[in-house]
Design a protein around this motif. Structure first.
Motif, PDB file in Angstrom:
ATOM      1  N   ALA A  20       0.822  -1.203   0.000  1.00  0.00           N
ATOM      2  CA  ALA A  20       0.000   0.000   0.000  1.00  0.00           C
ATOM      3  C   ALA A  20       0.861   1.260   0.000  1.00  0.00           C
ATOM      4  CB  ALA A  20      -0.921  -0.006   1.211  1.00  0.00           C
ATOM      5  N   ARG A  21       0.319   2.290  -0.606  1.00  0.00           N
ATOM      6  CA  ARG A  21       1.000   3.582  -0.681  1.00  0.00           C
ATOM      7  C   ARG A  21       1.375   4.091   0.701  1.00  0.00           C
ATOM      8  NH1 ARG A  21      -1.872   7.771   0.487  1.00  0.00           N
ATOM      9  NH2 ARG A  21      -1.264   9.912   0.001  1.00  0.00           N
ATOM     10  N   LEU A  22       0.467   3.968   1.680  1.00  0.00           N
ATOM     11  CA  LEU A  22       0.741   4.474   3.020  1.00  0.00           C
ATOM     12  C   LEU A  22       1.879   3.706   3.688  1.00  0.00           C
ATOM     13  CD1 LEU A  22      -0.024   6.523   5.159  1.00  0.00           C
ATOM     14  CD2 LEU A  22      -1.765   4.923   6.004  1.00  0.00           C
ATOM     15  N   PHE A  23       2.004   2.425   3.387  1.00  0.00           N
ATOM     16  CA  PHE A  23       3.127   1.657   3.933  1.00  0.00           C
ATOM     17  C   PHE A  23       4.449   2.217   3.410  1.00  0.00           C
ATOM     18  CE2 PHE A  23       6.214  -1.844   3.653  1.00  0.00           C
ATOM     19  CZ  PHE A  23       6.280  -2.195   4.998  1.00  0.00           C
ATOM     20  N   HIS A  24       4.489   2.595   2.134  1.00  0.00           N
ATOM     21  CA  HIS A  24       5.703   3.201   1.574  1.00  0.00           C
ATOM     22  C   HIS A  24       6.038   4.515   2.294  1.00  0.00           C
ATOM     23  CE1 HIS A  24       6.275   0.302  -1.511  1.00  0.00           C
ATOM     24  NE2 HIS A  24       5.174   0.586  -2.171  1.00  0.00           N
ATOM     25  N   PHE A  25       5.010   5.332   2.569  1.00  0.00           N
ATOM     26  CA  PHE A  25       5.250   6.573   3.298  1.00  0.00           C
ATOM     27  C   PHE A  25       5.810   6.276   4.695  1.00  0.00           C
ATOM     28  CE2 PHE A  25       1.989   9.002   0.618  1.00  0.00           C
ATOM     29  CZ  PHE A  25       2.972   9.679  -0.071  1.00  0.00           C
ATOM     30  N   CYS A  26       5.241   5.282   5.351  1.00  0.00           N
ATOM     31  CA  CYS A  26       5.733   4.910   6.688  1.00  0.00           C
ATOM     32  C   CYS A  26       7.213   4.529   6.638  1.00  0.00           C
ATOM     33  CB  CYS A  26       4.918   3.744   7.239  1.00  0.00           C
ATOM     34  SG  CYS A  26       3.223   4.173   7.705  1.00  0.00           S
ATOM     35  N   GLN A  27       7.591   3.775   5.612  1.00  0.00           N
ATOM     36  CA  GLN A  27       8.991   3.395   5.455  1.00  0.00           C
ATOM     37  C   GLN A  27       9.890   4.626   5.311  1.00  0.00           C
ATOM     38  OE1 GLN A  27       8.485   0.627   2.042  1.00  0.00           O
ATOM     39  NE2 GLN A  27       9.669  -0.805   3.272  1.00  0.00           N
ATOM     40  N   GLU A  28       9.450   5.556   4.478  1.00  0.00           N
ATOM     41  CA  GLU A  28      10.261   6.754   4.228  1.00  0.00           C
ATOM     42  C   GLU A  28      10.370   7.615   5.482  1.00  0.00           C
ATOM     43  OE1 GLU A  28      12.036   7.211   1.615  1.00  0.00           O
ATOM     44  OE2 GLU A  28      11.218   5.488   0.523  1.00  0.00           O
ATOM     45  N   ALA A 395      10.077   8.711  -1.930  1.00  0.00           N
ATOM     46  CA  ALA A 395      11.013   9.437  -1.060  1.00  0.00           C
ATOM     47  C   ALA A 395      10.719  10.931  -1.102  1.00  0.00           C
ATOM     48  CB  ALA A 395      12.448   9.158  -1.490  1.00  0.00           C
ATOM     49  N   LEU A 396      10.492  11.480  -2.298  1.00  0.00           N
ATOM     50  CA  LEU A 396      10.193  12.904  -2.440  1.00  0.00           C
ATOM     51  C   LEU A 396       8.814  13.232  -1.878  1.00  0.00           C
ATOM     52  CD1 LEU A 396      10.789  15.737  -3.583  1.00  0.00           C
ATOM     53  CD2 LEU A 396       9.802  14.960  -5.756  1.00  0.00           C
ATOM     54  N   LEU A 397       7.816  12.418  -2.211  1.00  0.00           N
ATOM     55  CA  LEU A 397       6.453  12.678  -1.753  1.00  0.00           C
ATOM     56  C   LEU A 397       6.365  12.619  -0.226  1.00  0.00           C
ATOM     57  CD1 LEU A 397       4.410  10.618  -4.385  1.00  0.00           C
ATOM     58  CD2 LEU A 397       4.763  13.090  -4.334  1.00  0.00           C
ATOM     59  N   ALA A 398       7.076  11.672   0.380  1.00  0.00           N
ATOM     60  CA  ALA A 398       7.057  11.543   1.839  1.00  0.00           C
ATOM     61  C   ALA A 398       7.690  12.761   2.504  1.00  0.00           C
ATOM     62  CB  ALA A 398       7.790  10.274   2.260  1.00  0.00           C
ATOM     63  N   GLN A 399       8.762  13.269   1.903  1.00  0.00           N
ATOM     64  CA  GLN A 399       9.435  14.447   2.457  1.00  0.00           C
ATOM     65  C   GLN A 399       8.521  15.676   2.371  1.00  0.00           C
ATOM     66  OE1 GLN A 399      13.235  15.215   0.622  1.00  0.00           O
ATOM     67  NE2 GLN A 399      14.010  16.250   2.442  1.00  0.00           N
ATOM     68  N   GLN A 400       7.837  15.837   1.238  1.00  0.00           N
ATOM     69  CA  GLN A 400       6.915  16.962   1.075  1.00  0.00           C
ATOM     70  C   GLN A 400       5.750  16.873   2.062  1.00  0.00           C
ATOM     71  OE1 GLN A 400       5.966  16.405  -3.078  1.00  0.00           O
ATOM     72  NE2 GLN A 400       7.676  17.682  -3.788  1.00  0.00           N
ATOM     73  N   TYR A 401       5.253  15.655   2.236  1.00  0.00           N
ATOM     74  CA  TYR A 401       4.155  15.392   3.178  1.00  0.00           C
ATOM     75  C   TYR A 401       4.573  15.802   4.584  1.00  0.00           C
ATOM     76  CZ  TYR A 401      -0.082  12.534   4.250  1.00  0.00           C
ATOM     77  OH  TYR A 401      -1.326  12.086   4.610  1.00  0.00           O
ATOM     78  N   LEU A 402       5.745  15.373   4.974  1.00  0.00           N
ATOM     79  CA  LEU A 402       6.254  15.649   6.311  1.00  0.00           C
ATOM     80  C   LEU A 402       6.488  17.142   6.529  1.00  0.00           C
ATOM     81  CD1 LEU A 402       6.831  13.723   8.660  1.00  0.00           C
ATOM     82  CD2 LEU A 402       9.242  13.787   8.015  1.00  0.00           C
ATOM     83  N   ILE A 405       3.236  18.782   7.382  1.00  0.00           N
ATOM     84  CA  ILE A 405       2.867  18.526   8.779  1.00  0.00           C
ATOM     85  C   ILE A 405       3.675  19.396   9.729  1.00  0.00           C
ATOM     86  CG2 ILE A 405       2.937  16.789  10.616  1.00  0.00           C
ATOM     87  CD1 ILE A 405       2.319  14.667   8.456  1.00  0.00           C
ATOM     88  N   LYS A 406       4.979  19.511   9.483  1.00  0.00           N
ATOM     89  CA  LYS A 406       5.842  20.327  10.327  1.00  0.00           C
ATOM     90  C   LYS A 406       5.449  21.807  10.275  1.00  0.00           C
ATOM     91  CE  LYS A 406       9.981  17.383  10.191  1.00  0.00           C
ATOM     92  NZ  LYS A 406      11.362  17.277   9.686  1.00  0.00           N
ATOM     93  N   SER A 407       5.014  22.265   9.112  1.00  0.00           N
ATOM     94  CA  SER A 407       4.620  23.677   8.990  1.00  0.00           C
ATOM     95  C   SER A 407       3.417  23.989   9.870  1.00  0.00           C
ATOM     96  CB  SER A 407       4.313  24.001   7.530  1.00  0.00           C
ATOM     97  OG  SER A 407       3.095  23.414   7.104  1.00  0.00           O
TER      98      SER A 407
END
Length: 410
Positions: A20-28, A395-402, A405-407
């Motif tokens: 799943a896509r969300l599992f990939h985000f969790c990994q990143e 890797a890029l999408l997870a960084q942008q997502y994070l 959230i930080k903002s």
């Protein structure tokens, strides 16, 4: 940060042929130094979990703590049993002893099941922190627009109320489609809120060519013809009728050969319509890892969607990512908000012109592609692949997502 991700269908790599896509985000996020816990269910038509006597299982899978709950099984995706499985997952969530874990700084709830936002809100009130409400399918809009369910059906009204509640209590609303924020505004009548688009992506390592593995589709299709491929389901929402009619009308045209792979409720009907046509090959459903091999043997790729209000907010389809990675020109019968294909200039959105049917429009665009020099066709396809590699790695999408959230934390 301590990030808790909740999604009934976020299956890990160990139990799903396509994680799943969300599992990939969790990994990143784990790689970036955060503590990540994924809460999911063993009841998923796209994954196979082992039988267990335990209701709650915990595993460390490829860098992620995965908590998977034993829930009610279902056999049909469009069924009451599947809805009951959602409720069972929510019951398991509230029964989970979460006090054994470090409190979350971020609670991310990803549909489906949309009901999980209730548990997410409970955690937000208990621990504070940021509540993220992620929408991958717009429910109940998808139910009414594509499922034919009345907007006054009790289930529609219930899910609509949960959707509105989720939008109102979330600190951040995330959509896989680029214009979800416009839909949110119509629901909560609020102009300003935190929104982020986190689209579907891919892992480059999954697309490294093997010098050992043989492509089983090589040599299966006629030579010296333009091979037009379609991979996916053949159901009502796929709106393939104009495409099938175009194939029928082109049966005496020696330039094209069409390949359709997959299952679906309308496949038998389509095979009947094209019976005797020598310009088409129907293949059975194939494994996910074989899809890229099939697409590699095609010259042009086709996709279509049913005209629906859902698409006004943009598409969110794995198929588009897979097609673009195949580096082939794409023909898309799609009338919604355009994205990706137009941004990469790697294909066409087919819309009938005046006094022209949909099947005629498809034929016109196919012939336009056929008239292009091979080098130009290749360049068009390569633009799509390069665009995906530039903008859609997990890797890029997870960084942008994070960062989004930080903002909000700041």
């Amino acid at each position: 940060m301590n990030i808790w991700c909740i999604s009934k269908y976020a299956s890990p790599a160990k139990y799903a042929k396509s994680p799943a896509r969300l599992f990939h985000f969790c990994q990143e996020w784990q790689k970036l130094g955060h503590e990540v816990h994924l809460f999911t269910s063993d009841s998923n038509h796209l994954a196979h979990f082992p039988e267990t006597a335990q209701v709650y299982e915990k595993e460390y899978i490829e860098g992620v703590w995965v908590h998977w709950f034993k829930t009610k099984k279902y056999s049909k995706t469009a069924s009451i049993a599947r809805i009951l499985s959602w409720f069972d997952f929510e019951r398991r969530l509230f029964g989970f002893k979460h006090q054994q874990l470090n409190p979350p700084d971020v609670v991310l709830v990803s549909s489906l099941s949309i009901f999980s936002i209730l548990y997410g809100y409970y955690l937000k009130k208990k621990y504070g922190g940021i509540l993220v409400f992620e929408v991958r399918d717009i429910w109940p809009l998808t139910m009414t627009e594509e499922g034919g369910i009345s907007k006054y059906h009790p289930l529609t009204l219930l899910i609509g109320a949960i959707e509105k509640f989720g939008y109102r209590v979330a600190d951040l609303i995330v959509g896989t489609m680029p214009k979800l924020d416009e839909h949110v505004r119509t629901i909560i009548k609020k102009r300003h809120f935190n929104f982020h688009c986190a689209p579907l992506g891919f892992h480059p390592e999954n697309y490294v060519e093997s010098s050992v593995k043989k492509n089983i589709f090589v040599g299966q299709f006629p030579e010296n013809k333009i091979i037009v491929g379609y991979a996916g389901s053949m159901g009502i929402t796929n709106a393939l009728e104009p495409y099938i009619e175009a194939i029928y009308q082109l049966q005496h045209n020696n330039r094209f050969h069409f390949v359709l792979v997959g299952g679906g409720d309308l496949r038998t009907q389509f095979e009947g319509r094209l019976k005797g046509c020598e310009n088409v090959t129907f293949l059975p459903r194939i494994e996910q890892e074989q899809v890229k091999d099939l697409l590699a043997c095609c010259d042009v790729l086709y996709l279509s969607t049913k005209n629906s209000k859902v698409w006004e907010y943009g598409q969110s389809m794995n198929k588009v990512v897979e097609y673009m990675l195949a580096a082939k020109p794409i023909i898309a019968s799609y009338t919604g908000y355009p994205s990706m294909i137009n941004e990469a200039e790697c294909g066409y959105f087919v819309k009938p012109e005046e006094d022209e049917s949909s099947s005629e429009a498809i034929i016109r665009v196919l012939c336009e592609v056929a008239e292009m020099p091979k080098s130009e066709q290749k360049m068009m396809g390569e633009r799509g692949k390069q665009w995906i590699y530039q903008y859609r790695t997990y890797a890029l999408l997870a960084q942008q997502y994070l960062e989004k959230i930080k903002s909000i934390q700041r």
